[in-house]
Design a protein around this motif. Structure first.
Motif, PDB file in Angstrom:
ATOM      1  N   UNK A 258       0.971  -1.414  -0.130  1.00  0.00           N
ATOM      2  CA  UNK A 258       0.219  -0.099  -0.186  1.00  0.00           C
ATOM      3  C   UNK A 258       1.047   1.667   0.016  1.00  0.00           C
ATOM      4  N   UNK A 259       2.149   1.204   0.713  1.00  0.00           N
ATOM      5  CA  UNK A 259       2.535   2.574   1.027  1.00  0.00           C
ATOM      6  C   UNK A 259       3.255   2.405  -0.852  1.00  0.00           C
ATOM      7  N   UNK A 260       3.811   1.834  -0.994  1.00  0.00           N
ATOM      8  CA  UNK A 260       4.705   1.785  -2.517  1.00  0.00           C
ATOM      9  C   UNK A 260       3.671   2.206  -3.240  1.00  0.00           C
ATOM     10  N   UNK A 261       2.285   1.792  -3.674  1.00  0.00           N
ATOM     11  CA  UNK A 261       1.051   2.435  -4.382  1.00  0.00           C
ATOM     12  C   UNK A 261       1.003   3.673  -4.259  1.00  0.00           C
TER      13      UNK A 261
ATOM     14  N   UNK B  74      13.406   5.676  -5.664  1.00  0.00           N
ATOM     15  CA  UNK B  74      11.472   5.612  -5.837  1.00  0.00           C
ATOM     16  C   UNK B  74      10.858   7.167  -5.180  1.00  0.00           C
ATOM     17  N   UNK B  75      10.969   6.912  -3.667  1.00  0.00           N
ATOM     18  CA  UNK B  75      10.581   6.952  -2.600  1.00  0.00           C
ATOM     19  C   UNK B  75      10.563   8.511  -2.035  1.00  0.00           C
ATOM     20  N   UNK B  76      11.779   8.711  -2.759  1.00  0.00           N
ATOM     21  CA  UNK B  76      12.980  10.777  -2.737  1.00  0.00           C
ATOM     22  C   UNK B  76      11.768  11.073  -4.304  1.00  0.00           C
ATOM     23  N   UNK B  77      11.874  10.587  -4.991  1.00  0.00           N
ATOM     24  CA  UNK B  77      11.335  11.015  -6.629  1.00  0.00           C
ATOM     25  C   UNK B  77      12.174  11.051  -7.085  1.00  0.00           C
ATOM     26  N   UNK B  78      13.220  10.387  -7.335  1.00  0.00           N
ATOM     27  CA  UNK B  78      15.202  10.515  -8.092  1.00  0.00           C
ATOM     28  C   UNK B  78      14.587   9.038  -9.191  1.00  0.00           C
ATOM     29  N   UNK B  79      15.813   9.228  -9.630  1.00  0.00           N
ATOM     30  CA  UNK B  79      15.622   8.149 -11.483  1.00  0.00           C
ATOM     31  C   UNK B  79      15.464   7.199 -10.418  1.00  0.00           C
ATOM     32  N   UNK B  80      15.845   6.507 -11.266  1.00  0.00           N
ATOM     33  CA  UNK B  80      16.116   4.918 -11.754  1.00  0.00           C
ATOM     34  C   UNK B  80      17.812   4.872 -11.388  1.00  0.00           C
ATOM     35  N   UNK B  81      18.327   4.183 -10.299  1.00  0.00           N
ATOM     36  CA  UNK B  81      19.782   4.393 -10.324  1.00  0.00           C
ATOM     37  C   UNK B  81      20.507   3.864 -11.595  1.00  0.00           C
ATOM     38  N   UNK B  82      21.828   4.416 -11.669  1.00  0.00           N
ATOM     39  CA  UNK B  82      22.306   4.259 -13.013  1.00  0.00           C
ATOM     40  C   UNK B  82      22.784   2.853 -13.077  1.00  0.00           C
TER      41      UNK B  82
END
Length: 167
Positions: free
Chosen positions: A4-7, A46-54
């Motif tokens: 639920x937290x991820x959604x 993901x939770x911070x809103x940053x892009x996928x790690x390289x």
């Protein structure tokens, strides 16, 4: 609870990565039972809103590192084999399996190896289903023909026999 937290994070991000994550989550009811795994770095980003790690970003070049399992499908060999099949089908004679392997080698570029005799027989049986007949005897080469050819030989023999012996 974790799901639920991820959604919730997916809904707040609202981008391509969140859509992928959400679609995967909606397909699974129990993450541990589905052997779901996540990377800590991905979770934080993901939770911070940053892009996928390289390290985990998709790279089309990565696909080149993985080879498919099974017998390699080489276009040159397949083309040569199909030419051999066409010749075999058009030919009304008995043919030695080794002759077909040699013919396949003629159709291949220099340096390429044809199918082995055993593999050639297997592939011919797949292509011609039950319409191929293989004569084999220990110590002698395998002789192949189409089922129609055998029927023609038998019919010719019977006609010849009737002509010789009218009764």
């Amino acid at each position: 609870m974790f799901q639920k937290s991820v959604i919730k994070a997916c809904n707040s991000r609202n981008n391509l990565w969140s859509a992928k994550v959400q679609s995967r989550l909606l397909l699974v009811n129990d993450l541990p039972a589905a052997d779901a795994i996540y990377h800590q770095a991905c979770s934080v980003n993901f939770r911070k809103g940053d892009p996928v790690p390289k390290k985990y970003q998709y790279n089309p070049k990565d696909e080149l590192r993985y080879k498919p399992l099974g017998h390699p499908k080489e276009k040159d060999k397949l083309d040569a084999f199909l030419k051999v099949c066409k010749l075999f089908e058009e030919n009304d004679e008995l043919v030695c399996a080794q002759q077909l392997v040699t013919k396949m080698k003629d159709f291949l570029p220099v340096g390429s190896e044809p199918y082995s005799e055993r593999y050639m027989l297997q592939k011919l049986k797949e292509v011609f289903f039950g319409n191929i007949i293989v004569f084999s005897k220990y110590g002698l080469p395998n002789i192949l023909t189409m089922g129609e050819t055998v029927a023609d030989i038998i019919l010719d023999y019977q006609k010849k026999k009737k002509l010789e012996d009218p009764e």
